[in-house]
Motif scaffolding. Structure first.
Motif, short mmCIF file in Angstrom:
data_model
loop_
_atom_site.label_atom_id
_atom_site.label_comp_id
_atom_site.label_asym_id
_atom_site.label_seq_id
_atom_site.Cartn_x
_atom_site.Cartn_y
_atom_site.Cartn_z
N PHE A 81 0.84 -1.19 0.00
CA PHE A 81 0.00 0.00 0.00
C PHE A 81 0.88 1.25 0.00
CE2 PHE A 81 -3.65 2.14 2.63
CZ PHE A 81 -4.06 2.85 1.49
N HIS A 82 0.69 2.16 -0.97
CA HIS A 82 1.56 3.34 -1.03
C HIS A 82 1.44 4.19 0.24
CE1 HIS A 82 -2.07 5.61 -2.33
NE2 HIS A 82 -1.39 6.70 -2.03
N ALA A 83 0.26 4.20 0.87
CA ALA A 83 0.09 4.95 2.11
C ALA A 83 0.97 4.37 3.22
CB ALA A 83 -1.37 4.94 2.54
N ARG A 84 1.07 3.05 3.24
CA ARG A 84 1.92 2.40 4.25
C ARG A 84 3.39 2.65 3.98
NH1 ARG A 84 1.20 -3.63 6.84
NH2 ARG A 84 2.98 -3.50 8.27
N GLU A 85 3.79 2.52 2.72
CA GLU A 85 5.19 2.75 2.36
C GLU A 85 5.60 4.17 2.74
OE1 GLU A 85 9.04 2.13 0.41
OE2 GLU A 85 7.54 0.82 1.35
N ASN A 111 -12.76 6.97 10.45
CA ASN A 111 -13.64 5.86 10.80
C ASN A 111 -14.34 5.31 9.55
OD1 ASN A 111 -13.21 6.09 13.70
ND2 ASN A 111 -14.38 8.00 13.56
N PHE A 112 -13.60 5.20 8.50
CA PHE A 112 -14.16 4.79 7.21
C PHE A 112 -14.75 3.39 7.26
CE2 PHE A 112 -9.75 3.33 7.13
CZ PHE A 112 -9.84 2.06 6.60
N ASP A 113 -15.71 3.18 6.39
CA ASP A 113 -16.31 1.86 6.20
C ASP A 113 -15.54 1.18 5.07
OD1 ASP A 113 -17.87 -0.34 5.38
OD2 ASP A 113 -19.74 0.67 5.92
N PRO A 114 -14.88 0.04 5.34
CA PRO A 114 -14.08 -0.64 4.32
C PRO A 114 -14.84 -0.98 3.04
CG PRO A 114 -13.64 -1.58 6.49
CD PRO A 114 -14.81 -0.66 6.65
N ARG A 115 -16.15 -1.09 3.12
CA ARG A 115 -16.94 -1.41 1.92
C ARG A 115 -16.79 -0.36 0.83
NH1 ARG A 115 -22.78 -1.31 3.13
NH2 ARG A 115 -22.11 0.37 4.54
N GLU A 122 -6.41 -6.46 3.73
CA GLU A 122 -5.31 -6.36 4.70
C GLU A 122 -4.73 -4.93 4.75
OE1 GLU A 122 -3.44 -8.42 1.01
OE2 GLU A 122 -5.38 -8.35 2.07
N TRP A 123 -4.78 -4.22 3.63
CA TRP A 123 -4.32 -2.83 3.62
C TRP A 123 -5.24 -1.97 4.47
CZ3 TRP A 123 -2.92 -1.41 -2.17
CH2 TRP A 123 -1.95 -2.31 -2.64
N LEU A 124 -6.53 -2.23 4.37
CA LEU A 124 -7.52 -1.44 5.10
C LEU A 124 -7.46 -1.73 6.60
CD1 LEU A 124 -10.48 -1.70 2.59
CD2 LEU A 124 -8.99 0.28 2.97
N TRP A 126 -4.73 -2.54 8.24
CA TRP A 126 -3.55 -1.80 8.71
C TRP A 126 -3.87 -0.32 8.87
CZ3 TRP A 126 -0.97 2.33 6.55
CH2 TRP A 126 0.23 2.69 7.19
N ALA A 127 -4.56 0.27 7.88
CA ALA A 127 -4.90 1.69 7.94
C ALA A 127 -5.80 1.99 9.14
CB ALA A 127 -5.58 2.12 6.64
N LYS A 128 -6.80 1.15 9.35
CA LYS A 128 -7.71 1.33 10.49
C LYS A 128 -6.93 1.37 11.81
CE LYS A 128 -12.36 1.02 9.69
NZ LYS A 128 -13.38 1.87 10.34
N GLU A 129 -5.99 0.45 11.95
CA GLU A 129 -5.22 0.36 13.19
C GLU A 129 -4.37 1.61 13.40
OE1 GLU A 129 -3.03 -3.25 12.74
OE2 GLU A 129 -4.73 -4.54 13.31
N LYS A 130 -3.75 2.11 12.35
CA LYS A 130 -2.91 3.30 12.46
C LYS A 130 -3.73 4.56 12.71
CE LYS A 130 1.20 1.63 12.08
NZ LYS A 130 2.14 1.73 13.23
N LEU A 131 -4.89 4.64 12.08
CA LEU A 131 -5.73 5.83 12.20
C LEU A 131 -6.47 5.91 13.54
CD1 LEU A 131 -7.29 5.92 8.63
CD2 LEU A 131 -5.66 7.57 9.57
N ALA A 132 -6.59 4.78 14.22
CA ALA A 132 -7.40 4.72 15.44
C ALA A 132 -7.01 5.76 16.48
CB ALA A 132 -7.33 3.31 16.05
#
Length: 205
Positions: A81-85, A111-115, A122-124, A126-132
């Motif tokens: 994921f470019h956001a993760r990199e 608090n985005f909805d992954p849908r 798996e990218w989403l 990771w993003a959820k965990e970091k944004l929390a």
């Protein structure tokens, strides 16, 4: 200590990212678009920040220039994921303010909805965990908004940008409508912050 580099250092980092991508074992076919997009977001963010109390135009420029630093790799080729990199590389470099926009620019709502996203699950996660633990500030929203004005090699309206993203990521109707609502929210937010039509400020009207 600042959580972001000055303009001169940021431009060196930006160019280093381009050179890293060029050295990868596959062509950087979108280099012109990358240059246009990142410099465009930087200039737009700087211009809007100059009209908003409490924002530093130089910081806005730097964050805009480096928000897509993670595209020094190819998401598809390397399955990263470019956001993760971008987030991880900027944290390692000691620039936490840049690191966060590398992530937040992809998610106007923490608090985005992954849908509503077409990224791999798996990218989403990771993003959820970091944004929390993050609380968005105006820089997060600003870079997310300015990211919506550049599509391919053109400056466009946020609605036109949303159309381009929807096609590129093969979004369904529900995902596309969510993206359009994001654009509407961000435009209203910054129209109110600046007291003007932000599209007009940026020369789109």
């Amino acid at each position: 200590m600042n959580g972001f580099p000055d303009k001169t250092e940021a431009e060196k980092i930006w160019l280093e990212g381009i050179m890293y991508r060029r050295a990868r074992p596959y062509p950087f076919s979108l280099e012109d678009e990358y240059r246009f997009h990142t410099t465009g977001v930087a200039a737009a963010a700087e211009k809007l920040a100059a009209r908003i109390d409490g924002l530093n135009p130089e910081k806005a420029y730097v964050l805009g220039l480096l928000h897509d630093y993670g595209k020094r790799i190819s998401e598809r080729r390397e399955n990263v994921f470019h956001a993760r990199e971008g987030y991880e590389q900027m944290m390692l470099a000691g620039w936490p303010d840049v690191a966060r926009v590398c992530l937040t620019h992809s998610f106007a709502d923490k608090n985005f909805d992954p849908r509503f996203y077409s990224y791999p699950a798996e990218w989403l996660v990771w993003a959820k965990e970091k944004l929390a633990d993050m609380e968005y500030d105006d820089y997060d929203y600003l870079i997310c908004y300015c990211d919506k004005f550049f599509e391919k090699l053109s400056m466009v309206t946020p609605e036109q940008r949303a159309e381009g993203i929807a096609v590129r990521y093969k979004m369904n109707t529900e995902q596309k409508e969510y993206l359009l609502r994001e654009c509407t929210f961000l435009k209203k937010y910054f129209d109110e912050k600046t007291g003007e039509d932000t599209c007009k400020i940026l020369g789109l009207k």
